[in-house]
Design an enzyme around this catalytic site. Structure first.
Site, PDB file in Angstrom:
ATOM      1  N   ASP A  58       0.840  -1.198   0.000  1.00 24.21           N
ATOM      2  CA  ASP A  58       0.000   0.000   0.000  1.00 24.21           C
ATOM      3  C   ASP A  58       0.877   1.250   0.000  1.00 24.21           C
ATOM      4  OD1 ASP A  58      -2.229  -1.649   0.227  1.00 24.21           O
ATOM      5  OD2 ASP A  58      -2.243  -1.537   2.416  1.00 24.21           O
ATOM      6  N   ASP A  70      -0.576  -2.840  -4.311  1.00 25.83           N
ATOM      7  CA  ASP A  70      -1.823  -3.082  -3.573  1.00 25.83           C
ATOM      8  C   ASP A  70      -2.653  -1.802  -3.627  1.00 25.83           C
ATOM      9  OD1 ASP A  70      -3.799  -4.192  -1.984  1.00 25.83           O
ATOM     10  OD2 ASP A  70      -2.426  -5.072  -0.558  1.00 25.83           O
ATOM     11  N   ARG A  83     -12.656   0.892  -6.038  1.00 21.54           N
ATOM     12  CA  ARG A  83     -12.422   1.366  -4.670  1.00 21.54           C
ATOM     13  C   ARG A  83     -12.191   2.877  -4.605  1.00 21.54           C
ATOM     14  NH1 ARG A  83      -8.396  -3.455  -2.376  1.00 21.54           N
ATOM     15  NH2 ARG A  83      -9.746  -5.159  -3.007  1.00 21.54           N
ATOM     16  N   ASP A  94      -5.006   2.341   2.140  1.00 22.69           N
ATOM     17  CA  ASP A  94      -5.871   1.364   2.786  1.00 22.69           C
ATOM     18  C   ASP A  94      -5.967   1.661   4.278  1.00 22.69           C
ATOM     19  OD1 ASP A  94      -6.198   0.283   0.314  1.00 22.69           O
ATOM     20  OD2 ASP A  94      -5.525  -1.734   0.838  1.00 22.69           O
TER      21      ASP A  94
END
Ligand code: NAG
Ligand code: NAG
Ligand code: NAG
Length: 312
Positions: free
Chosen positions: A125, A154, A210, A158
């Site tokens: 991330d 990734d 997302r 997050d």
């Protein structure tokens, strides 16, 4: 509650080739938007001595530990690393400082500010926030590429494991598969129902999915711009979102939708000719002061301002 009005923005008009408004800010600014302002607010290292860094090793040691500190990144840093950020810390980039292949992890700490940085091509991330509280991520640019497999990098940002009081503002998310995730698992309502996240004034462009994907918690998503993304805001497994005055262009696949009984109260949005398919929820009013930009003015207030655009 008292805060120094950060962004007492002396707005200076630049007369360069790029005639954007340039925002001036201070390394001592504290969070002034959204959930990060609640319960004493988020001050990071405001007021502490400033340490400047321009190498991976200097960055890694400067941001470690919970002692109050301001860390200014003055040059580009490349590598393959995830740098762990301590609590009571402000990290700011100066003059377009860019981390390439180097991500930041805010894990198990409180009171962190990350501003005016560019972070790209992190395997893992780009920014991960876990089991943390009081985090302000502001004026950051996050991206990778769409030429690798969708799971090669990734997420860009997050936010997982019960994070509370986080504000994501003026972040430019672009050119990536998995944008920003809140809550990593369908089976963890016990730790994730308390999550509280504000997304305001962000620009999402060319992201496959997302934007964000949001499980369980409470999210206030207002005054963001979405251009040419795939999946949009996905409210999932009981999440309660308040989605206000956002703007989508016609190039998004679906702006706002639900999976497994996620909910949204949506007002004042321009869905770019598509529809909101999420069922109405119960989150109708943010628990902090908000000055909503009128829908028709959101695009000009966000595009070109989101990203590492402030002068510090
Ligand atoms: C971090 O800040 C909090 C208050 O915001 C304080 O209680 C704590 O002692 C600080 N930690 C250190 C190590 O200074
Ligand atoms: C730092 O990286 C940026 C890309 O974000 C690039 O435009 C800039 O030229 C780099 N600066 C230096 C000094 O290499
Ligand atoms: C769920 O949350 C607990 C802490 O509340 C954690 O220990 C556990 O690993 C989490 N489970 C999953 C599947 O993430």
């Amino acid at each position: 509650m008292k805060f120094f009005a950060s962004f007492i923005a002396i707005l200076a008009v630049t007369v360069s080739a790029n005639p954007l408004l340039e925002k001036r800010a201070s390394v001592n600014d504290v969070a002034n938007i959204g959930y990060a302002t609640l319960n004493g607010g988020t001050s990071g290292g405001s007021g502490a001595a400033v340490v400047t860094v321009n190498s991976l090793s200097a960055l890694t040691s400067a941001v470690a530990g919970n002692t109050k500190k301001v860390v200014v990144i003055t040059g580009n840093i490349s590598g393959t690393a995830i740098v762990k950020v301590g609590g009571n810390t402000t990290i700011v980039g100066r003059n377009g400082a860019t981390l390439t292949g180097v991500g930041l992890r805010v894990l198990g700490v409180s009171n962190v500010i990350i501003r005016n940085l560019k972070i790209n091509k992190v395997v893992g991330d780009a920014i991960g926030v876990q089991e943390a509280s009081k985090v302000w991520i502001d004026h950051v640019e996050l991206w990778s590429d769409l030429t690798h497999d969708k799971d090669y990098y990734d997420g860009l940002l997050d936010i997982t494991h019960g994070v509370t009081e986080i504000t994501v503002s003026y972040v430019h998310f672009h050119t990536h598969y998995k944008g920003t995730l809140v809550g990593h698992s369908d089976s963890n309502s016990s730790e994730d129902t308390k999550m509280t996240v504000t997304y305001a004034y962000n620009y999402f462009r060319n992201i496959n999915s997302r934007t964000p994907s949001f499980r369980f918690g409470r999210g206030h998503i207002y005054n963001n711009v979405f251009d040419d993304n795939g999946d949009g805001i996905n409210t999932r497994v009981g999440a309660q979102l308040l989605v206000q005055n956002n703007v989508w262009n016609a190039g998004n696949k679906k702006p706002l939708y639900s999976t497994d009984q996620g909910y949204a109260v949506a007002t004042g949005n321009d869905f770019g000719g598509k529809s909101n398919t999420a069922p109405a929820g119960t989150f109708t009013s943010a628990p902090y002061p908000v000055s909503l930009i009128a829908t028709g003015s959101v695009r000009s207030a966000v595009v070109g301002q989101a990203g590492a655009t402030i002068s510090i």
